[in-house]
Motif scaffolding. Structure first.
Motif, PDB file in Angstrom:
ATOM      1  N   UNK A  22     -98.501 110.361-140.813  1.00  0.00           N
ATOM      2  CA  UNK A  22     -99.738 109.816-140.119  1.00  0.00           C
ATOM      3  C   UNK A  22    -100.621 108.957-141.235  1.00  0.00           C
ATOM      4  N   UNK A  23    -100.518 109.499-142.322  1.00  0.00           N
ATOM      5  CA  UNK A  23    -101.443 108.489-143.210  1.00  0.00           C
ATOM      6  C   UNK A  23    -100.639 107.375-143.735  1.00  0.00           C
ATOM      7  N   UNK A  24     -99.428 107.301-143.652  1.00  0.00           N
ATOM      8  CA  UNK A  24     -98.651 105.881-143.875  1.00  0.00           C
ATOM      9  C   UNK A  24     -99.076 105.144-142.603  1.00  0.00           C
ATOM     10  N   UNK A  66     -84.909 117.249-141.767  1.00  0.00           N
ATOM     11  CA  UNK A  66     -85.234 115.896-141.042  1.00  0.00           C
ATOM     12  C   UNK A  66     -86.418 115.030-141.084  1.00  0.00           C
ATOM     13  N   UNK A  67     -87.526 116.038-140.911  1.00  0.00           N
ATOM     14  CA  UNK A  67     -89.081 115.464-141.018  1.00  0.00           C
ATOM     15  C   UNK A  67     -89.157 114.957-142.280  1.00  0.00           C
ATOM     16  N   UNK A  68     -88.672 115.484-143.237  1.00  0.00           N
ATOM     17  CA  UNK A  68     -89.002 114.946-144.656  1.00  0.00           C
ATOM     18  C   UNK A  68     -88.190 113.697-144.937  1.00  0.00           C
ATOM     19  N   UNK A  69     -86.814 113.510-144.465  1.00  0.00           N
ATOM     20  CA  UNK A  69     -86.324 112.311-144.438  1.00  0.00           C
ATOM     21  C   UNK A  69     -87.191 111.165-143.750  1.00  0.00           C
ATOM     22  N   UNK A  90     -93.154 113.353-134.406  1.00  0.00           N
ATOM     23  CA  UNK A  90     -93.904 114.133-133.559  1.00  0.00           C
ATOM     24  C   UNK A  90     -92.981 115.279-132.758  1.00  0.00           C
ATOM     25  N   UNK A  91     -91.828 114.794-132.152  1.00  0.00           N
ATOM     26  CA  UNK A  91     -90.876 115.300-131.625  1.00  0.00           C
ATOM     27  C   UNK A  91     -90.344 116.489-132.476  1.00  0.00           C
ATOM     28  N   UNK A  92     -89.974 116.067-133.440  1.00  0.00           N
ATOM     29  CA  UNK A  92     -89.256 117.069-134.424  1.00  0.00           C
ATOM     30  C   UNK A  92     -90.185 118.229-134.692  1.00  0.00           C
ATOM     31  N   UNK A 103     -95.959 123.482-143.884  1.00  0.00           N
ATOM     32  CA  UNK A 103     -94.839 122.436-144.456  1.00  0.00           C
ATOM     33  C   UNK A 103     -94.858 121.578-143.416  1.00  0.00           C
ATOM     34  N   UNK A 104     -94.786 121.987-142.191  1.00  0.00           N
ATOM     35  CA  UNK A 104     -94.521 120.904-140.957  1.00  0.00           C
ATOM     36  C   UNK A 104     -95.454 120.074-141.115  1.00  0.00           C
ATOM     37  N   UNK A 105     -96.931 121.007-141.058  1.00  0.00           N
ATOM     38  CA  UNK A 105     -98.283 120.064-140.873  1.00  0.00           C
ATOM     39  C   UNK A 105     -98.447 119.075-141.874  1.00  0.00           C
TER      40      UNK A 105
END
Length: 208
Positions: free
Chosen positions: A191-193, A113-116, A156-158, A182-184
């Motif tokens: 964040x960079x976006x 989900x985070x990668x999406x 952030x919530x994920x 990997x999460x980080x």
């Protein structure tokens, strides 16, 4: 408007758009890799190819900046936009390159989900950069940046939920370390976006 006033410098905008396209491709392939771990080397190689091509684009942009006397906007902003875009795809490539020796055969759904969300953030960023050439699209650019901020909030919530799950359920220290990293890194892409979005907003505010 900027492109019309300074037609000689349209290649800056073209290169920004090409760089953002490479970023979208890399982030999308990273998400695909997390969903197809049985074929991860294929995606690792694809991401590396996108990163190499993005490096060439960044180098071309820096060379043009060095040789150009009149630029479409502040030289510092051009440099920051170029380098930060390149940093994001470097970040994606760095974490992807670790997967072959991480030897993960499964990952939490939260990471997918985070990668999406990460891929979605790069798409919003690409759309904002694509409209940078015209000050008439300022509100559209701001909206894309607002969407990136919303994506960061969801991410952030994920991450919080995912890391809590790691502490509760993962006893294997090596697996814990790999997944937490990997999460980080994936969250850092978002964040960079945001950072690039802030640069773009600054350019619009200065020249509109």
């Amino acid at each position: 408007m900027l492109r019309r006033l300074l037609p000689r410098q349209e290649n800056f905008f073209d290169l920004f758009e090409k760089a953002s396209e490479k970023l979208v491709l890399a982030s999308t392939e990273f998400s695909n890799m997390l969903q197809h771990l049985d074929n991860q080397q294929y995606y690792v190689d694809l991401i590396a190819k996108h990163e190499e091509e993005a490096d060439i684009i960044a180098h071309t942009n820096f060379e043009m900046l060095h040789k150009t006397f009149i630029t479409p906007f502040d030289r510092h902003d051009i440099h920051a936009l170029t380098s930060t875009l390149d940093d994001i795809i470097d970040l994606i490539n760095r974490i992807a390159q670790r997967f072959p020796f991480y030897q993960l055969d499964s990952i939490p759904n939260e990471l997918v989900d985070l990668s999406l969300l990460s891929a979605e953030a790069t798409i919003q960023l690409k759309q904002s950069i694509g409209e940078l050439q015209s000050l008439k699209n300022a509100e559209d650019i701001f909206e894309h940046c607002r969407q990136i901020d919303k994506i960061e909030g969801k991410a952030h919530k994920i991450v919080l939920a995912g890391e809590e799950k790691l502490f509760r359920e993962v006893d294997d220290f090596k697996r814990f370390f790999k997944l937490k990293e990997i999460y980080g890194h994936t969250k850092l892409v978002i964040n960079r976006c945001q950072d690039v979005g802030n640069i773009v907003k600054g350019i619009i505010l200065e020249y509109s």
